[in-house]
Design an enzyme around this catalytic site. Structure first.
Site, mmCIF file in Angstrom:
data_model
loop_
_atom_site.group_PDB
_atom_site.id
_atom_site.type_symbol
_atom_site.label_atom_id
_atom_site.label_comp_id
_atom_site.label_asym_id
_atom_site.label_seq_id
_atom_site.Cartn_x
_atom_site.Cartn_y
_atom_site.Cartn_z
ATOM 1 N N HIS A 29 0.846 -1.197 0.000
ATOM 2 C CA HIS A 29 0.000 0.000 0.000
ATOM 3 C C HIS A 29 0.881 1.246 0.000
ATOM 4 C CE1 HIS A 29 -3.527 -2.246 1.780
ATOM 5 N NE2 HIS A 29 -2.556 -2.989 2.262
ATOM 6 N N TYR A 30 0.286 2.386 -0.349
ATOM 7 C CA TYR A 30 0.864 3.652 0.109
ATOM 8 C C TYR A 30 -0.061 4.224 1.169
ATOM 9 C CZ TYR A 30 -1.959 6.402 -3.382
ATOM 10 O OH TYR A 30 -2.947 6.980 -4.141
ATOM 11 N N THR A 31 0.522 5.092 2.018
ATOM 12 C CA THR A 31 -0.274 5.601 3.140
ATOM 13 C C THR A 31 -1.326 6.614 2.686
ATOM 14 O OG1 THR A 31 1.485 7.207 3.522
ATOM 15 C CG2 THR A 31 1.470 5.231 4.918
ATOM 16 N N GLU A 94 2.477 -0.811 4.619
ATOM 17 C CA GLU A 94 2.162 0.562 4.226
ATOM 18 C C GLU A 94 3.467 1.289 3.897
ATOM 19 O OE1 GLU A 94 -0.499 2.290 3.671
ATOM 20 O OE2 GLU A 94 -2.149 1.166 4.599
#
Ligand SMILES: [Zn+2]
Length: 244
Positions: A29-31, A94
């Site tokens: 994921h990205y945050t 993340e």
């Protein structure tokens, strides 16, 4: 031996894993928040009910929020290769980046090196196969676009993490050129065989997710000849990975 330096930042947001424990997927994921501190606060806020096992900051610092033996809350409503409960079978990571909403930007080298080292360790300890490594947008293409088209999947694949076949010389010639009905049907079958959920009406979002990951130069959800060729290449690579 584990040479990774990992700081602890325990999150209360986790559940039990089923017995026997099965972990054979990694979800990246990205945050999507302006700072790492804000992301850590949210991932540890009991009211938010979200978390991940790890967070990797832009300077390469790694935080552990949830023990691998517990279920973190990162995938949400999602599906990959027929599996609907991704939190059950995965480790979630993340990666700090403001994301498309707050100024999407390249992932710095120190951060990518840390992501690579962390994934390498997880893949090796849990025997996570290449076809079990996905982005959030792969498993929830109607809701998510992370980690996005700037994420260097090719680099991870060179380190044995995930599937990312190099594009053939032919592939690049078909960008923008349309495909016929038969080829379209074959391509949508490839998309589903790779693992994407493809239902009538959802083809364009699944194609966009595929393009973000495997043809990041253009992700318009259109099935042009280049995308069709890329789908065939990627499907062949997934077939090979699954036969192992
Ligand atoms: Zn995500």
């Amino acid at each position: 031996m584990n040479l990774l330096e990992i700081a602890e930042r325990p999150s209360p947001n986790y559940g039990r894993r089923d017995e026997p424990m099965r972990i054979d997927m990694l979800v990246l994921h990205y945050t999507g928040m302006t700072t790492a501190a804000a992301a850590l606060d949210r991932l540890c806020d009991p009211a938010a009910r979200v978390s991940a096992h790890y967070l990797v900051d832009e300077d390469g610092a790694i935080w552990r929020l949830v023990s691998e033996t517990r279920r973190a809350f990162h995938a949400g409503r999602s599906c990959w290769a027929g599996e609907h409960d991704l939190n059950r079978v995965s480790i979630g990571i993340e990666i700090v980046n403001p994301g498309h909403q707050w100024g999407y930007r390249p992932f710095p080298e120190q951060q990518m090196a840390a992501v690579e080292a962390l994934c390498r360790d997880l893949v090796s300890r849990f025997s996570i196969p290449p076809h079990g490594v996905v982005g959030h947008s792969d498993i929830a293409p109607d809701r998510k676009s992370d980690p996005g088209e700037l994420f260097d999947w090719a680099r991870l694949a060179r380190a044995g993490i995930g599937v990312w076949p190099p594009a053939g010389a032919e592939t690049a010639r078909g960008r923008g050129r349309g495909v016929g009905l038969l080829e379209r049907a074959a391509s949508l079958a490839d998309l589903a065989m790779i693992g994407y959920r493809v239902t009538p009406g959802s083809e364009a979002v699944a194609l966009t997710a595929f393009q973000r990951r495997f043809r990041p130069e253009r992700w318009d959800g259109r099935l042009d000849a280049e995308t069709a060729q890329r789908l065939a290449e990627v499907r062949a690579a997934y077939d090979r990975a699954r036969r192992h």
